[in-house]
Design a protein around this motif. Structure first.
Motif, PDB file in Angstrom:
ATOM      1  N   GLU A   1      38.778  50.649  50.440  1.00  7.00           N
ATOM      2  CA  GLU A   1      39.492  50.750  49.240  1.00  7.00           C
ATOM      3  C   GLU A   1      40.889  51.593  49.573  1.00  7.00           C
ATOM      4  O   GLU A   1      40.910  52.378  50.462  1.00  7.00           O
ATOM      5  CB  GLU A   1      38.714  51.588  48.503  1.00  7.00           C
ATOM      6  N   VAL A   2      41.951  51.080  49.054  1.00  9.09           N
ATOM      7  CA  VAL A   2      43.058  51.473  49.099  1.00  9.09           C
ATOM      8  C   VAL A   2      43.776  52.166  47.794  1.00  9.09           C
ATOM      9  O   VAL A   2      43.766  51.064  47.003  1.00  9.09           O
ATOM     10  CB  VAL A   2      44.214  50.554  49.889  1.00  9.09           C
ATOM     11  N   LEU A   3      44.259  53.196  47.629  1.00  9.51           N
ATOM     12  CA  LEU A   3      44.779  53.670  46.621  1.00  9.51           C
ATOM     13  C   LEU A   3      46.433  53.888  47.153  1.00  9.51           C
ATOM     14  O   LEU A   3      46.699  54.827  47.777  1.00  9.51           O
ATOM     15  CB  LEU A   3      44.560  55.109  46.449  1.00  9.51           C
TER      16      LEU A   3
ATOM     17  N   GLU B   1      49.536  45.136  49.900  1.00 18.14           N
ATOM     18  CA  GLU B   1      49.260  45.543  48.615  1.00 18.14           C
ATOM     19  C   GLU B   1      49.644  44.165  47.741  1.00 18.14           C
ATOM     20  O   GLU B   1      50.391  43.379  48.098  1.00 18.14           O
ATOM     21  CB  GLU B   1      50.243  46.378  48.308  1.00 18.14           C
ATOM     22  N   PRO B   2      48.615  44.050  46.767  1.00 13.90           N
ATOM     23  CA  PRO B   2      48.629  42.832  45.962  1.00 13.90           C
ATOM     24  C   PRO B   2      50.122  43.223  45.106  1.00 13.90           C
ATOM     25  O   PRO B   2      50.630  44.113  44.733  1.00 13.90           O
ATOM     26  CB  PRO B   2      47.702  42.827  44.935  1.00 13.90           C
ATOM     27  N   ARG B   3      50.879  41.915  44.724  1.00 12.75           N
ATOM     28  CA  ARG B   3      51.902  41.990  43.933  1.00 12.75           C
ATOM     29  C   ARG B   3      51.640  42.050  42.330  1.00 12.75           C
ATOM     30  O   ARG B   3      50.711  41.411  42.073  1.00 12.75           O
ATOM     31  CB  ARG B   3      52.910  40.692  44.553  1.00 12.75           C
TER      32      ARG B   3
ATOM     33  N   THR C   1      46.100  56.464  50.316  1.00 16.18           N
ATOM     34  CA  THR C   1      44.680  56.958  50.739  1.00 16.18           C
ATOM     35  C   THR C   1      43.753  55.915  50.743  1.00 16.18           C
ATOM     36  O   THR C   1      43.696  54.809  50.013  1.00 16.18           O
ATOM     37  CB  THR C   1      43.965  57.660  49.649  1.00 16.18           C
ATOM     38  N   VAL C   2      43.012  55.822  51.946  1.00 18.72           N
ATOM     39  CA  VAL C   2      42.336  54.517  52.532  1.00 18.72           C
ATOM     40  C   VAL C   2      40.743  55.261  52.501  1.00 18.72           C
ATOM     41  O   VAL C   2      40.594  56.127  53.205  1.00 18.72           O
ATOM     42  CB  VAL C   2      42.667  54.200  53.714  1.00 18.72           C
TER      43      VAL C   2
ATOM     44  N   GLN D   1      43.142  48.953  45.407  1.00 18.63           N
ATOM     45  CA  GLN D   1      42.906  47.459  45.905  1.00 18.63           C
ATOM     46  C   GLN D   1      41.555  47.893  46.776  1.00 18.63           C
ATOM     47  O   GLN D   1      41.217  48.830  47.390  1.00 18.63           O
ATOM     48  CB  GLN D   1      43.742  47.054  46.855  1.00 18.63           C
ATOM     49  N   VAL D   2      40.767  46.820  46.569  1.00 16.94           N
ATOM     50  CA  VAL D   2      39.284  46.720  47.328  1.00 16.94           C
ATOM     51  C   VAL D   2      39.122  45.658  48.163  1.00 16.94           C
ATOM     52  O   VAL D   2      39.284  44.390  47.690  1.00 16.94           O
ATOM     53  CB  VAL D   2      38.137  47.054  46.461  1.00 16.94           C
ATOM     54  N   VAL D   3      38.794  45.691  49.411  1.00 10.31           N
ATOM     55  CA  VAL D   3      38.482  44.607  50.344  1.00 10.31           C
ATOM     56  C   VAL D   3      36.827  44.404  50.856  1.00 10.31           C
ATOM     57  O   VAL D   3      36.528  45.662  51.029  1.00 10.31           O
ATOM     58  CB  VAL D   3      39.351  44.903  51.563  1.00 10.31           C
ATOM     59  N   ASP D   4      36.388  43.561  50.481  1.00  9.82           N
ATOM     60  CA  ASP D   4      34.838  43.590  50.861  1.00  9.82           C
ATOM     61  C   ASP D   4      34.532  43.318  52.215  1.00  9.82           C
ATOM     62  O   ASP D   4      35.541  43.251  53.083  1.00  9.82           O
ATOM     63  CB  ASP D   4      34.411  42.486  49.842  1.00  9.82           C
TER      64      ASP D   4
END
Length: 638
Positions: A612-614, A636-638, A570-571, A621-624
């Motif tokens: 924001e990515v779920l 996706e962060p490892r 979900t984005v 994860q949040v990208v400003d």
């Protein structure tokens, strides 16, 4: 039902005398069917009325045009339907057509188009940029000549960064192609364990157990063909194919394949408790209860549809009655999307088969169908079903409200919806591939512009989608000097050979089946490609970006713990005080799944505050702050 539908169609077919619309040479004539076409005749008045309505009551931007650039694109593909449904007009399910799906098959950043076909093989067209395409079917190895192909789904089954391809067929065996990353595909069906032979239809990839590997769901319609073969190699339809829902012994249940890794799949349908009852042409998935596990909605083209809730990736439990007490009786295509930007996934279903009961006339196409069938035929009472399209507004807490009429999304002869923000105002719009062709009247494709989640405005005429560039298409050839062909038409009460003893090409109204919305020419606005039944496709290119400065963002997901494509993620994009939510399912149009970035129109906002990515893995994860009018890759962060 076959007899009832056939008689209804032939009343249209035999109206008046034959009109010779054009003459190709001294021996080939082109009669048009139906010769009295209320659908075609209504187009000028409908166009004028829509322009008047837009001028006085529309609050959405519609000052842009789609143009059919098929010739300019270089695409020469033409869908060809089997004779069983064209010349012989058997009322089976071959008329559901074939898919069009899109993916960047060779990693060059341009999105290529795959057209499925019933006769003559499928075709893959490489995007060369600038709206031009090249046929690379032979070198790619994905043609499948000799099979009646129906559905197509692109997805990365092994997380190597290259989209693979799955194709369904009618009794020809389904096929899985593995991509080498350069647009060359290898058939790995047998070793993968996916060689099901059935009346297969739509299919999609998703990660039902969130293990990072994409699983596969295949829909099967049911047994509607005999053992006898026709001239194109198709299995001939059984006489009462449209009464299949009355024969439980003909059901072919959907199949769920678990991805075991190393390109191997296992049938786990029974193990996870999936057994929806009905003729399933298509299905889709979404996490409707927000528990992190994708749920499945199965369509039934003749009866009740079915919603199954995922229980932690281990089993599925049917919960249709708790959430969707009434469903469309004749459902064909569906799409989960957030039409009102409240952050929850709503569900749109289109119903084509209900429109086969009675001819409403063009003036009544925005109304639900008036049903002439008996309760025994529909296997219930009329009050048990919705007799047309359904739009379920997700109110939260498992509550859904059906609002299709309130929001104006009823249409006629619809096959499948594609959803995208075609005017880049931040609200997702709907394109519906529609029509029935021979021997019925002309039916329009629909474009519904989203007015801030309060209603949808009809916009196919004001944006140039209708009328199509050509309204009729060659349907079948017949030699009226051949006694066998004359007799076959006479048995259908067809008049095509009355007074004739020569070769004839029958012309019929065009109709679309599958469609996909994406930025074909990389100019920042969304275009539309259709796969039209027994005809050439439409390459509908938008000039929105040339008419006004628009604001947009494309997001490509790259999973690590999750599947590589981020299917099931979900984005949420926040911009200008508004939050836009999309669920990454890859579904666009009837029978198809594509591998495309998510497109967000941003309205008047030139700046994105955050993304924001779920992820399916559960990571958030949040990208400003991100700039407008670009494609970003979120890893996706490892």
């Amino acid at each position: 039902m076959e007899k009832r539908l056939l008689t209804s169609g032939l009343k249209i077919l035999t109206l008046g005398s034959l009109l010779l619309s054009s003459r190709a040479d001294n021996s080939i004539y082109r009669p048009r069917y139906p010769d009295e076409d209320m659908g075609k005749d209504s187009l000028p008045a409908r166009k004028q009325a829509q322009f008047e309505a837009a001028k006085h009551s529309y609050h959405v931007f519609y000052g842009f045009q789609f143009s059919d650039r098929l010739k300019e694109s270089g695409i020469t593909f033409k869908h060809r339907a089997v004779d069983d449904v064209t010349k012989h007009m058997r009322m089976g399910h071959y008329d559901h057509g074939s898919a069009v799906a899109v993916a960047d098959v060779d990693g060059d950043g341009l999105y290529d188009i795959y057209f499925a076909n019933q006769v003559g093989g499928n075709e893959l067209w490489k995007n060369l940029g600038g709206g031009r395409f090249k046929n690379i079917t032979q070198e790619a190895g994905v043609g499948l000549p000799g099979r009646v192909s129906i559905g197509a789904a692109f997805a990365d089954i092994d997380n190597d960064g290259a989209p693979d391809l799955f194709v369904t067929t009618v009794r020809g065996g389904n096929v899985l192609f593995k991509n080498d990353g350069h647009g060359h595909f290898k058939d790995i069906t047998q070793e993968a364990g996916l060689g099901l032979v059935a009346h297969s239809s739509g299919a999609f990839f998703f990660d039902y157990n969130n293990d990072g590997l994409l699983d596969l769901l295949v829909c099967n319609v049911g047994k509607y063909t005999s053992a006898e073969k026709g001239p194109d190699g198709e299995y001939i339809g059984i006489p009462n194919a449209f009464e299949g829902h009355l024969h439980p012994d003909r059901y072919e249940y959907p199949v769920l394949y678990k991805n075991l890794g190393n390109d191997h799949f296992k049938d786990v349908t029974a193990e996870v408790g999936l057994k929806p009852h009905g003729w399933c042409g298509d299905a889709s998935f979404a996490d409707l209860n927000n528990d992190g596990w994708p749920d499945i909605f199965f369509l039934n083209m003749q009866g009740h549809s079915h919603y199954y809730e995922n229980q932690g990736g281990k089993t599925f439990i049917e919960k249709t009655d708790q959430h969707f007490r009434k469903t469309p009786w004749g459902a064909m295509g569906l799409k989960f999307f957030d039409y009102d930007n409240d952050g929850r996934m709503d569900l749109f279903i289109v119903d084509m088969h209900s429109d086969m009961s009675q001819e409403p006339g063009p003036e009544n196409e925005k109304m639900k169908s008036q049903i002439a069938w008996s309760d025994s035929y529909i296997q219930g009472t009329k009050s048990d079903f919705i007799w047309g399209n359904a739009l379920y507004h997700n109110r939260g807490d498992g509550k859904f409200e059906e609002v299709s009429d309130k929001l104006g999304v009823e249409t006629y002869w619809p096959w499948g919806p594609s959803v995208g923000d075609v005017n880049a105002d931040g609200w997702d719009d709907i394109f519906i591939a529609s029509g029935m062709s021979y021997p019925y009247r002309y039916g329009i494709n629909s474009l519904l512009l989203n007015d801030h989640g309060t209603k949808f405005d009809d916009a196919e005429f004001v944006t140039g989608i209708e009328p199509r560039k050509s309204l009729y298409t060659p349907w079948f050839k017949i030699d009226c000097s051949d006694p066998a062909e004359r007799n076959a038409q006479e048995k259908l009460d067809s008049k095509v050979c009355v007074g004739r003893n020569d070769k004839t090409i029958i012309m019929a109204p065009r109709s679309s089946r599958s469609s996909v919305i994406f930025d074909l020419d990389n100019d920042g606005d969304l275009d539309i490609v259709t796969n039209d039944f027994n005809s050439e496709p439409q390459i509908l290119v938008s000039d929105l970006a040339q008419r006004k400065h628009i604001h947009w963002l494309k997001i490509a997901l790259q999973g690590t713990a999750s599947n590589r494509e981020g299917l099931g993620a979900t984005v949420r994009v926040s911009a200008g005080g508004q939050t836009y939510t999309k669920y990454n399912d890859g579904k666009s149009g009837y029978l198809a799944q594509s591998d495309l970035p998510l497109y967000f129109g941003l309205g008047d906002s030139p700046k994105v505050d955050s993304v924001e990515v779920l992820w399916p893995s559960g990571k958030k994860q949040v990208v400003d702050a991100v700039g407008e009018n670009r494609t970003i890759v979120v890893t996706e962060p490892r």
